[in-house]
Design a protein around this motif. Structure first.
Motif, mmCIF file in Angstrom:
data_model
loop_
_atom_site.group_PDB
_atom_site.id
_atom_site.type_symbol
_atom_site.label_atom_id
_atom_site.label_comp_id
_atom_site.label_asym_id
_atom_site.label_seq_id
_atom_site.Cartn_x
_atom_site.Cartn_y
_atom_site.Cartn_z
ATOM 1 N N TYR A 1 -11.136 -1.707 0.969
ATOM 2 C CA TYR A 1 -9.803 -1.659 0.394
ATOM 3 C C TYR A 1 -9.819 -0.622 -0.714
ATOM 4 O O TYR A 1 -9.021 0.146 -0.795
ATOM 5 C CB TYR A 1 -9.509 -3.091 -0.507
ATOM 6 N N VAL A 2 -10.773 -0.443 -1.300
ATOM 7 C CA VAL A 2 -11.066 0.473 -2.452
ATOM 8 C C VAL A 2 -11.259 1.774 -1.812
ATOM 9 O O VAL A 2 -10.468 2.858 -2.115
ATOM 10 C CB VAL A 2 -12.148 0.172 -3.434
ATOM 11 N N THR B 1 -2.397 -3.697 6.180
ATOM 12 C CA THR B 1 -1.826 -3.523 4.801
ATOM 13 C C THR B 1 -0.543 -4.340 4.570
ATOM 14 O O THR B 1 0.009 -4.429 3.503
ATOM 15 C CB THR B 1 -1.589 -1.819 4.563
ATOM 16 N N ALA C 1 0.851 -1.179 -0.035
ATOM 17 C CA ALA C 1 0.097 -0.027 0.019
ATOM 18 C C ALA C 1 0.861 1.329 -0.029
ATOM 19 O O ALA C 1 1.960 1.324 0.488
ATOM 20 C CB ALA C 1 -0.942 -0.306 1.291
ATOM 21 N N ARG D 1 2.240 0.034 -10.400
ATOM 22 C CA ARG D 1 1.995 1.571 -9.832
ATOM 23 C C ARG D 1 2.899 2.511 -9.866
ATOM 24 O O ARG D 1 2.658 3.698 -10.200
ATOM 25 C CB ARG D 1 1.585 1.266 -8.305
ATOM 26 N N GLY E 1 -8.175 3.135 -0.456
ATOM 27 C CA GLY E 1 -7.283 3.380 -1.581
ATOM 28 C C GLY E 1 -6.015 2.399 -1.621
ATOM 29 O O GLY E 1 -5.121 2.784 -1.960
ATOM 30 N N SER F 1 -3.441 -0.592 -2.455
ATOM 31 C CA SER F 1 -2.850 -1.218 -3.620
ATOM 32 C C SER F 1 -1.890 -2.329 -3.135
ATOM 33 O O SER F 1 -1.510 -2.380 -2.053
ATOM 34 C CB SER F 1 -2.022 -0.118 -4.489
ATOM 35 N N LEU G 1 -1.072 6.937 2.021
ATOM 36 C CA LEU G 1 -2.544 7.148 2.667
ATOM 37 C C LEU G 1 -3.149 5.954 3.207
ATOM 38 O O LEU G 1 -3.478 6.025 4.457
ATOM 39 C CB LEU G 1 -3.357 7.751 1.734
ATOM 40 N N THR G 2 -3.326 4.777 2.225
ATOM 41 C CA THR G 2 -3.806 3.735 2.794
ATOM 42 C C THR G 2 -3.186 2.974 3.898
ATOM 43 O O THR G 2 -3.780 2.554 4.958
ATOM 44 C CB THR G 2 -3.782 2.580 1.519
ATOM 45 N N ARG H 1 2.683 6.451 -12.041
ATOM 46 C CA ARG H 1 2.920 7.481 -11.455
ATOM 47 C C ARG H 1 3.822 8.482 -11.934
ATOM 48 O O ARG H 1 4.057 9.612 -11.640
ATOM 49 C CB ARG H 1 3.320 7.424 -10.043
ATOM 50 N N ASN I 1 -4.140 -3.720 -7.480
ATOM 51 C CA ASN I 1 -4.221 -2.351 -7.732
ATOM 52 C C ASN I 1 -5.448 -1.664 -7.886
ATOM 53 O O ASN I 1 -6.407 -1.768 -7.134
ATOM 54 C CB ASN I 1 -2.997 -1.659 -8.755
ATOM 55 N N GLU I 2 -5.682 -1.488 -9.314
ATOM 56 C CA GLU I 2 -7.167 -1.000 -9.708
ATOM 57 C C GLU I 2 -7.985 -2.333 -9.855
ATOM 58 O O GLU I 2 -9.254 -2.410 -9.545
ATOM 59 C CB GLU I 2 -7.317 -0.332 -10.799
#
Ligand code: ATP
Ligand code: MG
Ligand code: MG
Ligand code: MG
Length: 346
Positions: free
Chosen positions: A278-279, A306, A116, A341, A282, A284, A119-120, A345, A225-226
């Motif tokens: 999880y979503v 996480t 993760a 990921r 946020g 991953s 933030l997560t 970015r 991830n997504e």
């Protein structure tokens, strides 16, 4: 490609991380990866270990020392781990590892890393923040009262009344930021509540008091991830009052039942809530989502870890194994998710 394996760490879960690290070293695909060991001592020093190109014969390779005569590592400045064509595996549990701090550092030195993001990690580690986010998402959870140390010191009587007005005994008292049940106690009355809060404040200035419930404990593994995938739920079958540090790592008093023997409906709901949580947080990479299941088949989400325990025998890898994803392949997927990921970015 190089995998920089960060393990140990400045947290009460230091030893758990070392166990996880050894399992990873046994299973990583050395045909594709070399592993650079970087040990973080309990007081936060970073020690560079050997570069492994093959599976080590035993775990002595992990036992780096830097302050004894037979020191086997070199103290480094954290930012010197930066290099091209490398992915970091921050296999660290608890504060200063699983809480966004290391993740922020890795973002700053611009390296891809497993698991993760900032933030997560921060929200998942903080049990109060997690509760707020899940509440907003409409995911069922047990009633709770956040209790900050300052407010408690100012007016303990008011805090007692607030807890007793909202919750019934027994209550569970936890430091907001911790894991492996460290600092958690069950309180049956006001005196125990007071002691439990004092215990929790040894680890954090933020504590949470929760409604204690009689429940089975089931866990769902999440990967992606997504594109988020979840496993069937597994159960922690315990023969103890609660799943504390000893029962987790020392006494072997638990059995994992995979998949959990629950109704189809409970399986589905657990997966749905795990994915939603999880979503919303946020997520991953990976997470393990822990639930309580009452004998009325009510499901309450307890938390999202996480960086869950990651030995070959831990719940998270075992759940994937049952779904047909072997431990070594799971590590490979995590590396690929980290790279994806990172690329997105750029
Ligand atoms: P982890 O190692 O999973 O990160 P943790 O330290 O974050 O653990 P929790 O999972 O919140 O802590 O709680 C540890 C254990 O305490 C649970 O697995 C459960 O056995 C017990 N427990 C926690 N909260 C409650 C509750 N509200 N009611 C009943 N039992 C609870
Ligand atoms: Mg936890
Ligand atoms: Mg944890
Ligand atoms: Mg838990």
């Amino acid at each position: 490609m190089k995998i920089v394996l960060l393990y140990g760490g400045r947290s009460a879960e230091h030893d758990v991380s070392i166990l996880s690290a050894f399992s990873v070293l046994n299973a990583i695909y050395y045909d594709y990866y070399q592993v650079q060991l970087v040990f973080i001592t309990k007081d936060g020093k970073w020690v560079k270990g050997p570069l492994l190109t093959e599976k080590p014969k035993n775990d002595s390779v992990l036992k780096l020392t830097w302050d004894t005569e037979d020191a086997t590592g070199e103290i480094i400045s954290p930012s010197t781990i930066k290099e091209e064509n490398a992915v970091v595996f921050p296999l660290l549990h608890g504060p200063n590892g699983e809480d966004g701090t290391i993740q922020g550092f890795l973002e700053t030195i611009d390296m891809p890393y497993i698991g993760a993001g900032v933030l997560t990690s921060a929200c998942g580690m903080d049990k109060i923040m997690t509760k707020y986010i899940l509440q907003a998402a409409g995911i069922p959870q047990v009633p709770y009262v956040p209790v900050l140390k300052n407010l408690w010191k100012e007016n303990p009587k008011q805090i007692f009344e607030q807890c007793e007005g909202t919750l019934l005994y027994p209550m569970f008292v936890k430091p907001a930021n911790m894991g492996s049940s460290v600092g958690i106690s069950k309180a049956e009355n006001r005196e125990e509540l007071q002691n439990a809060l004092q215990e929790a404040y040894k680890y954090d200035t933020r504590a949470i008091v929760e409604q204690g419930i009689e429940a089975r404990e089931i866990e769902v593994a999440i990967l992606g991830n997504e594109d988020v995938r979840t496993t069937l739920a597994g159960e922690i079958v315990k023969d103890v009052a609660f799943y504390d540090y000893n029962s987790k790592y020392i006494d072997n008093q638990i059995v994992m039942q995979i998949p959990a023997e629950v109704t189809e409906d409970v399986q589905q709901k657990a997966q749905e809530f795990a994915k939603k949580a999880y979503v919303m947080l946020g997520g991953s990479g990976l997470s393990r989502c822990d639930f309580f299941l009452t004998n009325k088949n009510e499901l309450f989400l307890n938390e999202l870890n996480t960086m869950p325990g990651f030995t070959q025998y831990s719940m998270y890898p075992s759940l994937w194994e049952k779904m047909g994803l072997k431990y070594g392949d799971l590590i490979e997927e995590l590396i690929q998710l980290a790279l994806k990921r990172y690329e997105q970015r750029q």
